[in-house]
Design an enzyme around this catalytic site. Structure first.
Site, mmCIF file in Angstrom:
data_model
loop_
_atom_site.group_PDB
_atom_site.id
_atom_site.type_symbol
_atom_site.label_atom_id
_atom_site.label_comp_id
_atom_site.label_asym_id
_atom_site.label_seq_id
_atom_site.Cartn_x
_atom_site.Cartn_y
_atom_site.Cartn_z
ATOM 1 N N VAL A 330 -4.854 -9.137 4.914
ATOM 2 C CA VAL A 330 -5.396 -8.509 6.011
ATOM 3 C C VAL A 330 -5.559 -6.641 5.792
ATOM 4 O O VAL A 330 -5.231 -6.392 4.832
ATOM 5 C CB VAL A 330 -4.317 -8.507 7.174
ATOM 6 C CG1 VAL A 330 -3.079 -7.684 7.064
ATOM 7 C CG2 VAL A 330 -4.812 -8.128 8.506
ATOM 8 N N GLU A 331 -6.802 -6.169 6.510
ATOM 9 C CA GLU A 331 -7.022 -4.729 6.233
ATOM 10 C C GLU A 331 -5.947 -3.708 6.025
ATOM 11 O O GLU A 331 -6.202 -2.984 5.400
ATOM 12 C CB GLU A 331 -7.998 -4.364 7.099
ATOM 13 C CG GLU A 331 -9.385 -5.318 7.273
ATOM 14 C CD GLU A 331 -9.170 -6.290 8.356
ATOM 15 O OE1 GLU A 331 -10.184 -6.497 9.155
ATOM 16 O OE2 GLU A 331 -8.229 -7.158 8.201
ATOM 17 N N SER A 332 -4.972 -3.964 6.759
ATOM 18 C CA SER A 332 -3.855 -3.001 6.909
ATOM 19 C C SER A 332 -2.910 -2.754 5.653
ATOM 20 O O SER A 332 -2.196 -1.927 5.260
ATOM 21 C CB SER A 332 -3.114 -3.313 8.043
ATOM 22 O OG SER A 332 -2.254 -4.455 7.795
ATOM 23 N N GLY A 333 -3.271 -3.683 4.684
ATOM 24 C CA GLY A 333 -2.655 -3.685 3.272
ATOM 25 C C GLY A 333 -1.912 -4.784 2.997
ATOM 26 O O GLY A 333 -1.038 -4.808 1.851
#
Length: 508
Positions: A330-333
């Site tokens: 996911v983009e958040s890490g």
């Protein structure tokens, strides 16, 4: 040396004209009380004003009366630069009324531009954004009529290659949410869902001579283990302790404080669902699309699955017995585990690793994903996709542009049309009971979030999965490669397209 302050005292550190970076990810990890204190000060004194607010992933709370919405609405902010505005209900409406300047840049490009400032560089080069709306040769990043700042994104050539150059205003205030501050002022994030851009933001602010303000849940005497410290105390100016409100135990599944095996992912997801869903609608079209799209997955794939219709892919990946054989990101890490959705999108159930967001976009930008599943508002005859801008509305491109820029296989999951579409699925036989009034396949998209031309140059495989058929991107444009049982090729597909497509010989 940091100081322990109240929220009101900390907000006195912010001056008129400051450029504030906010580390929230859509609706998670938001220092609500700091935002409220800033709003109270502005209501009381009319200051600070002429602020610029920057956030890679947005900083709303899915509530137009919470977080930054109030002081933005009342005029404290002159400029907003975000990757995504979806959780900012009031702000995204005001943008379209030209109330302040607003710019939408790819999420990962903002993250990397912040990291560049942290390293003493004015901006960051990227191939992400070429030939899509943010490219100044097309539209540029301005959302409304008064957003004319042409310094944020520039087209450049270096050593014979094309790039976009992303440059942010110099950040001089950080507003961050952490978990705990120890006696040295070190900030840990163990009860939060992501660290986002926290470290890069703080490094950039200190390099620019600014102030770092951190809201934490608690103060602790014992220093955190060095590897658990995200922000060292030497970078912190103000610490505000605000004990958190109790929350349901299901949220603990997102902190990584205990192991969650694959067999329990679904249980935790269901516990979260009732508290975090923004919508809860059973959609037959989405189920058909998710079932077909999931067939593209292979063991050992590194994957990103977008929100909305693409989320059904994970359901069928589980049914197909492959969900535990791939790695979701996911983009958040977050890497591994099962990405949460709804109001806690960005968090992960049972993650293997959660690292800085800029590092995640290093992976995405350089083709580290094997496959991604994305939604779309419109597709045109060239294979371009608009995923960020509807008629009279927008949410922002978010990480979409970074994720699709170089991933080997890109699967777009969208209905053939919308607004009134009714579909029946009887054991795999699909019947269109009623067509939607708004087509999704158009001659030219309203705005380009994904460039078919750029994808072909990158030799990416791109398919478009709908509830009735599948298209593939070729040098000639879209090619129809699958028609589902029950669907009439001419009546249900070709006659409803505004442009001609190549049809695979097997379908004739």
């Amino acid at each position: 040396m940091y100081q322990i302050m109240t929220a009101d005292e900390a907000m006195d550190l912010i001056n008129d004209g400051d450029v504030i970076a906010l580390n929230s990810f859509l609706g998670i990890d938001i220092p609500i009380e700091l935002h409220e204190a800033l709003y109270k000060r502005y209501q009381r004194t009319g200051s600070p004003k002429h602020l610029t607010a920057i956030s890679s992933a947005g900083f709303g709370a899915w509530d137009e009366n919470k977080a930054a919405e109030g002081y933005i609405r009342d005029g404290a902010v002159d400029k907003v630069i975000c990757g995504h505005f979806g959780a900012m209900y009031s702000t995204k409406k005001l943008v379209l009324e030209d109330r302040f300047e607003a710019y939408n840049l790819p999420l990962g490009c903002i993250s990397h531009a912040i990291r560049a400032q942290a390293g003493g560089l004015p901006g960051a080069l990227s191939k992400v954004g070429l030939d899509i709306f943010v490219d100044p040769r097309l539209e540029g990043p301005g959302i409304n009529n008064i957003s004319k700042d042409d310094s944020l994104v520039k087209y450049v050539e270096l050593d014979g290659e094309e790039f976009l150059y992303y440059k942010l205003p110099l950040i001089n205030v950080a507003i961050i949410k952490g978990t705990a501050a120890d006696r040295k002022g070190n900030i840990s994030f163990e009860d939060l869902f992501t660290a986002g851009d926290a470290l890069s933001i703080c490094q950039a602010v200190k390099a620019n001579g600014g102030k770092v303000i951190v809201q934490v849940d608690r103060l602790v005497a014992r220093p955190s283990r060095p590897h658990n410290t995200i922000i060292p105390g030497c970078l912190v100016d103000a610490i505000v302790e605000i004990p958190p409100e109790p929350r349901h135990a299901s949220y603990e599944s997102l902190t990584g404080s205990f192991e969650i095996p694959y067999s329990q992912w679904q249980d935790w997801a269901e516990m979260l669902s009732g508290r975090t869903k923004t919508k809860n609608v059973v959609n037959t079209s989405a189920e058909i699309i998710g079932r077909r799209a999931a067939l593209e997955l292979k063991p050992d794939d590194i994957v990103n699955i977008g929100v909305g219709i693409p989320e059904t892919v994970s359901k069928y990946a589980r049914e197909n017995g492959i969900l535990d054989k791939i790695t979701l990101t996911v983009e958040s890490g977050g890497v591994g585990g099962f990405p949460a959705s709804g109001k806690v999108f960005g968090a992960v159930i049972g993650a293997d690793s959660i690292y800085d967001m800029a590092n995640q976009f290093d992976l995405y930008n350089n083709g580290g994903l094997d496959i991604c599943f994305m939604g779309g508002i419109e597709v045109d005859r060239f294979g371009n996709v608009n995923a960020h801008k509807g008629p009279g509305a927008f949410a922002g491109v978010g990480g979409f542009a970074n994720i699709t820029a170089k991933t080997a296989t890109v699967v777009f999951c969208l209905t053939f049309d919308t607004e009134g579409l009714a579909v029946e699925d009887n054991d795999g036989i699909v019947t269109i009971k009623n067509e939607g009034s708004i087509p999704k396949f158009v001659n030219d998209v309203r705005s380009i979030s994904f460039s078919g031309k750029r994808a072909l140059a990158n030799r990416q495989r791109v398919i478009y999965v709908t509830e009735r058929c599948v298209f593939e991107l070729t040098e000639k444009g879209l090619k129809l490669i699958e028609v589902y049982p029950g669907i009439d090729l001419e009546h249900d597909i070709l006659n409803k397209l505004p442009f001609k497509v190549e049809v695979d010989e097997r379908l004739r």
